[in-house]
Design a protein around this motif. Sequence first.
Motif, PDB file in Angstrom:
ATOM      1  N   ALA A   1      -2.678  -3.253   5.584  1.00 54.44           N
ATOM      2  CA  ALA A   1      -4.081  -3.608   5.342  1.00 54.44           C
ATOM      3  C   ALA A   1      -4.550  -3.067   3.992  1.00 54.44           C
ATOM      4  CB  ALA A   1      -4.964  -3.086   6.468  1.00 54.44           C
ATOM      5  N   LEU A   2      -4.130  -1.853   3.653  1.00 50.48           N
ATOM      6  CA  LEU A   2      -4.528  -1.270   2.363  1.00 50.48           C
ATOM      7  C   LEU A   2      -3.864  -2.008   1.203  1.00 50.48           C
ATOM      8  CD1 LEU A   2      -6.113   0.893   0.832  1.00 50.48           C
ATOM      9  CD2 LEU A   2      -4.123   2.402   1.093  1.00 50.48           C
ATOM     10  N   LEU A   3      -2.582  -2.300   1.335  1.00 55.31           N
ATOM     11  CA  LEU A   3      -1.890  -3.021   0.258  1.00 55.31           C
ATOM     12  C   LEU A   3      -2.463  -4.416   0.055  1.00 55.31           C
ATOM     13  CD1 LEU A   3       1.819  -1.951   0.918  1.00 55.31           C
ATOM     14  CD2 LEU A   3       0.178  -0.972  -0.712  1.00 55.31           C
TER      15      LEU A   3
ATOM     16  N   LEU B   1     -10.944  -2.126   5.928  1.00 55.61           N
ATOM     17  CA  LEU B   1      -9.502  -2.411   5.925  1.00 55.61           C
ATOM     18  C   LEU B   1      -9.178  -3.591   6.836  1.00 55.61           C
ATOM     19  CD1 LEU B   1      -7.877   1.144   6.038  1.00 55.61           C
ATOM     20  CD2 LEU B   1      -7.588  -0.552   4.232  1.00 55.61           C
ATOM     21  N   ILE B   2      -9.646  -3.512   8.060  1.00 56.59           N
ATOM     22  CA  ILE B   2      -9.310  -4.527   9.063  1.00 56.59           C
ATOM     23  C   ILE B   2      -9.846  -5.897   8.661  1.00 56.59           C
ATOM     24  CG2 ILE B   2      -9.633  -5.220  11.483  1.00 56.59           C
ATOM     25  CD1 ILE B   2      -7.986  -2.813  11.538  1.00 56.59           C
ATOM     26  N   GLN B   3     -11.038  -5.923   8.082  1.00 60.83           N
ATOM     27  CA  GLN B   3     -11.640  -7.201   7.701  1.00 60.83           C
ATOM     28  C   GLN B   3     -11.285  -7.613   6.277  1.00 60.83           C
ATOM     29  OE1 GLN B   3     -15.831  -7.127   8.609  1.00 60.83           O
ATOM     30  NE2 GLN B   3     -15.460  -6.658  10.756  1.00 60.83           N
ATOM     31  N   ALA B   4     -10.403  -6.845   5.638  1.00 66.76           N
ATOM     32  CA  ALA B   4      -9.941  -7.148   4.275  1.00 66.76           C
ATOM     33  C   ALA B   4     -11.112  -7.422   3.334  1.00 66.76           C
ATOM     34  CB  ALA B   4      -8.965  -8.325   4.275  1.00 66.76           C
ATOM     35  N   LYS B   5     -12.043  -6.487   3.287  1.00 68.62           N
ATOM     36  CA  LYS B   5     -13.210  -6.619   2.405  1.00 68.62           C
ATOM     37  C   LYS B   5     -12.799  -6.208   0.986  1.00 68.62           C
ATOM     38  CE  LYS B   5     -16.714  -5.948   5.956  1.00 68.62           C
ATOM     39  NZ  LYS B   5     -17.835  -5.114   6.395  1.00 68.62           N
TER      40      LYS B   5
END
Length: 182
Positions: A89-91, A49-53
């Motif tokens: 982050a999820l969106l 999530l944090i790294q937008a993988k």
Amino acid sequence: MPDVLLISGSPVAASKSASLLEYSRTWLRENSGLDTALVSVRDFPAEDLIQAKFDSPAFDEFKRQVSTAYGLVIATPVYKAAYSGSLKALLDILPQYGFRGKTILPIATGGSLGHLLAIDYAVKPVLSTLGASDILQGVYLVDSQFRVEDGKPVIADEIRARLDESLAQLAANLEARAAASH
């Protein structure tokens, strides 16, 4: 595949958002017969999530559920006049127009009425950016209007009526869209 995907944006396991989504899930099943699924930001690896993988396999099922659901109920706590960072982050993992053609009911919880407009000024713009055009008014609840006992929300009558009305509107909009597509 679920008709309605319920998304909890709370980073806390036993959250008010999660309890309201469980209430909504039960209401939708019992009053409209809609099939639902519940997803939480906590279901995904924090690092992804944090790294937008975007390409992480951890998000594949979530993206599929979003793409096939007709409606979404998104619940989030309000922190400093905005939805949770974990929900954002999820969106961000979703495609640019991932909410196109979806009916969405936003629900937010906060400590005071001071954040009453968080749905209009913070949540709805991001939903719209994701392509949503059928965004319902939404429901904002403050701590004094409900509490959680044994994992279930105890909601003040006036607020429960508003939440029930919003869930009925969600079901009606989904029914109307289904009828129009046939």
